[in-house]
Scaffold this active site. Structure first.
Site, PDB file in Angstrom:
ATOM      1  N   ASP A 174      33.625  44.156  36.415  1.00  0.00           N
ATOM      2  CA  ASP A 174      32.487  44.311  35.491  1.00  0.00           C
ATOM      3  C   ASP A 174      31.648  45.516  35.902  1.00  0.00           C
ATOM      4  OD1 ASP A 174      33.111  42.079  33.960  1.00  0.00           O
ATOM      5  OD2 ASP A 174      31.037  41.350  33.939  1.00  0.00           O
TER       6      ASP A 174
ATOM      7  N   ASP B 181      30.841  43.914  49.729  1.00  0.00           N
ATOM      8  CA  ASP B 181      29.442  44.322  49.484  1.00  0.00           C
ATOM      9  C   ASP B 181      29.320  45.847  49.534  1.00  0.00           C
ATOM     10  OD1 ASP B 181      30.080  44.074  52.175  1.00  0.00           O
ATOM     11  OD2 ASP B 181      28.121  43.320  52.788  1.00  0.00           O
TER      12      ASP B 181
END
Ligand code: IPM
Ligand code: MG
Length: 360
Positions: free
Chosen positions: A255, A227
């Site tokens: 991505d 995260d």
């Protein structure tokens, strides 16, 4: 050099971008005196249309008979394509996962580099993009959630689904070694990304990565929770050299990393096993909405072909010639729609391929 290359054109924009990459490879062959032979292979939607399944034994055997495979992209629009009426194990993506597993392609290299010329397309604040970045995501590709046991069932009348995230130490060690080997040829930094504050698989990951690090005293190892990494990629991407991570985290972070380069249409990838064989494909998908309109950016596929020259054929000089040609064409202002900015020269898929080939 004679090289036998398997070609998976695939679905959506796949055939167009592969066509341009082959154009560039043919130019390399001509210029440097090589012979590239191509063998067409079916995968994904194209294989479903021909055989009813996304991957056949024939494709696996043919791929194994080649020295490398160049791939476009597979899959269609999940809302409209009949491929997605099939059960999940018969859909296009299952073919891609199947070939990765069948060929033991456990190491997925995804470089994300900010081209000087594309700073304008970078969505980050100018003070961040000015620092530039050049990172390589080393994604584990044949384990974790993608390949663990899964099922959907009713438990006491409640619909319940389960996917399993499991890694053994061998799987972690071999990908970690790859990351450290590559780091030795770069800026000698590995950031291993996990979720060790929650997951057992991540705690083992961290331990094994630390064991491997002992054999690479020159490489600086750090650990980061996934995260936090997602956040750091947009706050300070310049800090990263090699990012080492498991399959699912790598899918998501790559991505994100590609998007901060300006467009996912720029990000190449190599999927390697422990021989010289590799499957080379852009990191982006098949963009069915762009297919057949001469709008797709072929650069990620062309750069994937350059990775093939480097990693499977040891043709470093040729790979550099392709990368230099891409840079030159960008420098001259040519842009496909996805990387367009003010003053750019709007360029279609075919013309982009022509220009890059002409600069080799
Ligand atoms: C990728 C893709 C694939 C993946 C899909 C198409 C199965 O997103 O190569 O990143 O998740 O690995
Ligand atoms: Mg992905």
């Amino acid at each position: 050099m004679n090289c036998k290359i398997g070609v998976i054109s695939g679905d959506g924009i796949g055939p167009e971008i592969v066509r341009e990459a082959r154009k560039v490879l043919d130019r390399v062959a001509e210029r440097f005196g090589h012979q590239f032979m191509y063998m067409e292979l079916l995968l994904g939607g194209a294989s479903i249309d021909a055989y009813g399944v996304p991957l056949t034994e024939e494709t696996i055997e043919k791929a194994k008979s080649c020295e490398a495979v160049l791939m476009g992209s597979i899959g269609g629009d999940a809302k409209t394509s009949p491929w997605y009426q099939l059960e999940p194990s018969r859909r296009p993506e299952a073919g891609l996962l199947g070939i990765r597993k069948a060929l033991n392609l456990f190491a997925n290299l995804r470089p994300a580099y900010l081209y000087e010329e594309l700073r304008e397309a970078c969505p980050l604040r100018a003070d961040i993009s000015e620092a530039g970045f050049d990172m390589l995501i080393m994604r584990e590709l044949t384990g974790g959630l993608y390949f663990g046991a899964r099922k959907t069932e009713e438990v006491d009348g409640v619909r319940t689904a389960m996917d399993t995230l499991s890694y053994n130490e061998h799987e972690i060690r071999r990908i970690a070694k790859r990351a450290f080997d590559i780091a030795m040829k770069r800026r000698k930094k590995v950031c291993s990304v996990d979720k060790a504050n929650v997951l057992d698989s991540s705690r083992l990951w961290r331990k094994v990565v630390e064991e491997v690090a002992k054999d690479y005293p020159e490489v600086a190892l750090s650990h980061m929770y996934v995260d936090n990494c997602a956040m750091q990629l947009v706050m300070n991407p310049a800090q990263f050299d090699v990012i080492l991570t498991e399959n699912m985290f790598g899918d998501i972070l790559s991505d994100e990393a590609s998007m901060v380069t300006g467009s996912i249409g720029m990000l190449s990838s190599a999927s390697l096993n422990d021989t010289r064989f590799g499957l080379y494909e852009p990191s982006h998908g098949s963009a069915p909405d762009l297919a057949g309109q001469d709008k797709a950016n072929p650069i990620a596929t062309i750069l994937s072909a350059a990775m093939m020259l480097r990693y499977s054929f040891d043709l470093d000089q040729e790979a550099e010639a392709v990368e230099a040609a891409v840079r030159q064409v960008l420098k001259e202002g040519y842009r496909t729609g996805d990387i367009m900015s003010e003053g750019g020269i709007c360029t279609g898929t075919t013309q982009m391929g022509d220009l890059i080939a002409a600069h080799i």
